[in-house]
Structure formats: C-alpha cells, structure tokens
Design an enzyme around this catalytic site. Structure first.
Site, PDB file in Angstrom:
ATOM      1  N   GLU A 258       0.836  -1.198   0.000  1.00 30.04           N
ATOM      2  CA  GLU A 258       0.000   0.000   0.000  1.00 30.04           C
ATOM      3  C   GLU A 258       0.877   1.257   0.000  1.00 30.04           C
ATOM      4  O   GLU A 258       1.820   1.371   0.776  1.00 30.04           O
ATOM      5  CB  GLU A 258      -0.900   0.007   1.240  1.00 30.04           C
ATOM      6  CG  GLU A 258      -1.842   1.204   1.285  1.00 30.04           C
ATOM      7  CD  GLU A 258      -2.654   1.266   2.564  1.00 30.04           C
ATOM      8  OE1 GLU A 258      -3.850   1.581   2.488  1.00 30.04           O
ATOM      9  OE2 GLU A 258      -2.090   0.999   3.646  1.00 30.04           O
TER      10      GLU A 258
ATOM     11  N   LYS B   9      -8.583   4.508  -2.422  1.00 25.17           N
ATOM     12  CA  LYS B   9      -9.103   3.884  -1.205  1.00 25.17           C
ATOM     13  C   LYS B   9     -10.418   4.532  -0.781  1.00 25.17           C
ATOM     14  O   LYS B   9     -10.506   5.756  -0.645  1.00 25.17           O
ATOM     15  CB  LYS B   9      -8.059   3.992  -0.094  1.00 25.17           C
ATOM     16  CG  LYS B   9      -8.377   3.174   1.149  1.00 25.17           C
ATOM     17  CD  LYS B   9      -7.200   3.217   2.110  1.00 25.17           C
ATOM     18  CE  LYS B   9      -7.406   2.296   3.299  1.00 25.17           C
ATOM     19  NZ  LYS B   9      -6.226   2.282   4.196  1.00 25.17           N
TER      20      LYS B   9
ATOM     21  N   CYS C 179      -5.448  -2.359   2.175  1.00 27.63           N
ATOM     22  CA  CYS C 179      -5.442  -2.437   3.639  1.00 27.63           C
ATOM     23  C   CYS C 179      -6.827  -2.772   4.202  1.00 27.63           C
ATOM     24  O   CYS C 179      -7.417  -3.787   3.862  1.00 27.63           O
ATOM     25  CB  CYS C 179      -4.883  -1.122   4.174  1.00 27.63           C
ATOM     26  SG  CYS C 179      -4.281  -1.161   5.868  1.00 27.63           S
TER      27      CYS C 179
END
Length: 341
Positions: A59, A150, A184
């Site tokens: 990430e 994200k 994540c």
C-alpha cells in the site's frame, strides 16, 4: 544487496489453468520516489525471471505510507510543523500520467508483467492539493487499466488522504485469472469484497503498509470466503529510512521503534490454508504458482456471489462513477448570452 526470492510455492504438476504470481516486500528510503522506483524495477525483474505474470506491491509503496501523524501529534489543528509535513508528503506523491507512472508502464511492457502498485497519488487540476491512497493496475499491453482510490482512509490516515470512490472497483484478466485488489482495511469491507467477487474474481490482491499481525487473519478469511487465492503484499519501514530533511524527522525517529513496519506478505489458497504464511523482517519477493482449478473445486459447496446467495433478499448497488466536485457545462452560458438582444 540485490533483491531475491525469499519464499516460494510451486505446484507438483503445472496444469493449463496455472498462473504464477509474486508479491514484493520492500523497504527503502521513505518519501523518496526515485529510490523506490528503482526497487520496484528490481522486484519486477526478479518476479519475471521466476516466471510470474503478476506482481503486487505494498500500500502506497510509491512514495510511502503516512505514519508521522500517529507519532507526532498529527491532530494538532493548523500546526505549522504538521502543515510542513503534509506539504513534504504532497510533494513526494506522484501524478497519474506523470513520469513515474509512465516508467512503470514501460517496465511492465518490457517484462510482460501485470503490476499492481500502491502509490500516493497527487491530484491533477481538481484536487491538486489532495493525496489519495491509490492502487494502479498496469497491463503490459494496455498500460493503466485500473485506478482505484481507497474508499475510506483508516483512523489517522484521514488527516492525510482524501476519500476515494467506486470507480476502481474493477477486476482485470491476467492470463486465465480474474484479478481484483483492495487497500489495507478495505479488505474488511464486505460490500467492497462483494463487488469484486461478483465480477468473477479468482485472485485477490490485498496491499498493506506492513504488519504481519494485520495480514494473518484477513488474508486467509478472504481466501476462504471468496473461494479464491489471496495475495497479501506488505511493506517494510525502518526508522533510519526517514529522510533528514523531513520537517519532524528527529521527533518521528524518537517516537518510532527501529522497525516501524515488519512486512507480513503472504499467499493463501481457496481453502483458506497458507501457501506462503506471513513473512516478517525480510526484504525480497515471494512467488507462488496458483492452480486455478482449485478455485472451482472449492466452489462446489460455497460460491458467495453464485449459488450461495439470495439476490431476492440481499442486493448490493455499486456506484462506479468517478466523483467530481465541479462539472462544467460550457455551452449553456454562451447560449444564454446569445439570447440577449
């Protein structure tokens, strides 16, 4: 020291529905995109030499995960040091269409390798002062095919990253595999996972900043729930990788352990069992051959968006439009002016 393979899984017999995948567990200078781009290339060459068709990176590996707010009172409002830290972080971020992006496209094309790369993305035009936690999927023939921001930054990440949207909730063909990816804690979001499962995902990539504790449970859970292979790509960060000119470098080093993030890259099979368990504290590349027929064998008794679902009872709607704060309609005002005598 040259990068190398640090863990490997090979099938006893290679069938027609097999794909080889890799995950890069990398450290390197924090917020130094040129140095990290060199490591990205090194890992890609190791993966290609091992016969991989796909490689995943941690990430926001390029240029780095924002771990300073949790260690330097990042929630202090309008604090000059925190603002200087953010400006530094913003300056290290990359732009879609920029030189780093184009260099990765060239690398993927040269090696015939699909790359899933976590980047800190700086906006262009709208959102010029914003950083997103972004996953890029780069196809060796078609270039950038996936651009996912994200959905929800986690806890102190919200002090740094903007919120994404559903535009990147897309799967991609890699050989005979169907590959999707999330950042994540997005991997803990049931509806985000469902959006990828419903597109026929057979290999799921989960990227992490670096924690063997975090990758241990969810990697196996997603594999077992989705009845597919799950690849966790997780990074390494050490206190000595913090650049001296970062505004709070001394305070950040003092508040951090020698090892800030310890990796934890891993690969699980569609039965939820490890092919390569989480690997900590070592830099390099993990490689695994995946027999995709195992995915369909495990779906005999459970297929989460197929025969084991009830669309008459449960329904998920996914908005995949890229969100824009301003939309310009050039003609309407001109037409209005022409209406005046």
């Amino acid at each position: 020291m040259p990068l190398k393979i640090i863990a490997e899984h090979r099938e006893p017999q290679i069938g027609p529905n097999t794909i080889t995948v890799a995950a890069a567990q990398l450290g390197g200078p924090w917020l130094q995109p040129a140095a990290r781009l060199t490591l990205i290339a090194g890992a890609a060459h190791v993966a290609a030499d091992a016969g991989a068709s796909l490689i995943a990176y941690p990430e926001t590996y390029l240029s780095g995960y924002p771990f300073w707010p949790s260690r330097t009172q990042g929630a202090l409002f309008d604090h000059p040091d925190q603002k200087r830290c953010y400006a530094y972080y913003l300056d290290a971020a990359i732009e879609i269409g920029g030189p780093e992006h184009r260099e990765m496209e060239t690398l993927a094309a040269d090696l015939g390798l699909t790359m899933i790369v976590g980047v800190t993305e700086r906006g262009r035009g709208l959102g010029r002062g914003t950083v997103w936690c972004t996953l890029l999927t780069i196809d060796p023939r078609r270039g950038l095919v996936g651009h996912h921001r994200k959905l929800v930054p986690t806890y102190d990440e919200r002090l740094v990253w903007g919120q994404g949207d559903g535009a990147g909730l897309v799967t991609h063909p890699v050989g005979k595999a169907v590959v999707g990816s999330l950042n994540c804690w997005e991997n803990w979001m049931p509806q985000a996972r469902t959006a990828l499962y419903a597109q026929g995902e057979t290999v799921h990539v989960a990227t992490w900043p670096g924690s063997a504790k975090l990758t241990g449970d969810i990697t196996r859970f997603v594999a077992a729930e989705g009845r597919m292979f799950t690849v966790a790509a997780s990074g390494l960060v050490t206190a000595d990788s913090i650049p001296d000119d970062f505004p709070l470098a001394a305070e950040l080093r003092q508040a951090s352990d020698t090892v800030v993030f310890d990796g934890g890259s891993a690969i699980a099979g569609p039965d939820g069992q490890w092919l390569i368990p989480p690997l900590a504290d070592e830099e390099g590349v993990i490689v695994a051959e995946l027999d995709l027929d195992r995915v369909y064998a495990e779906r005999l008794n459970f297929d989460p968006t197929g025969h084991y679902t009830r669309p008459d009872v449960f329904r998920t709607v996914v908005n995949r439009a890229r969100q824009q704060v301003v939309r310009f309609t050039e003609d309407s005002f001109a037409d209005e002016l022409r209406a005046y005598p």
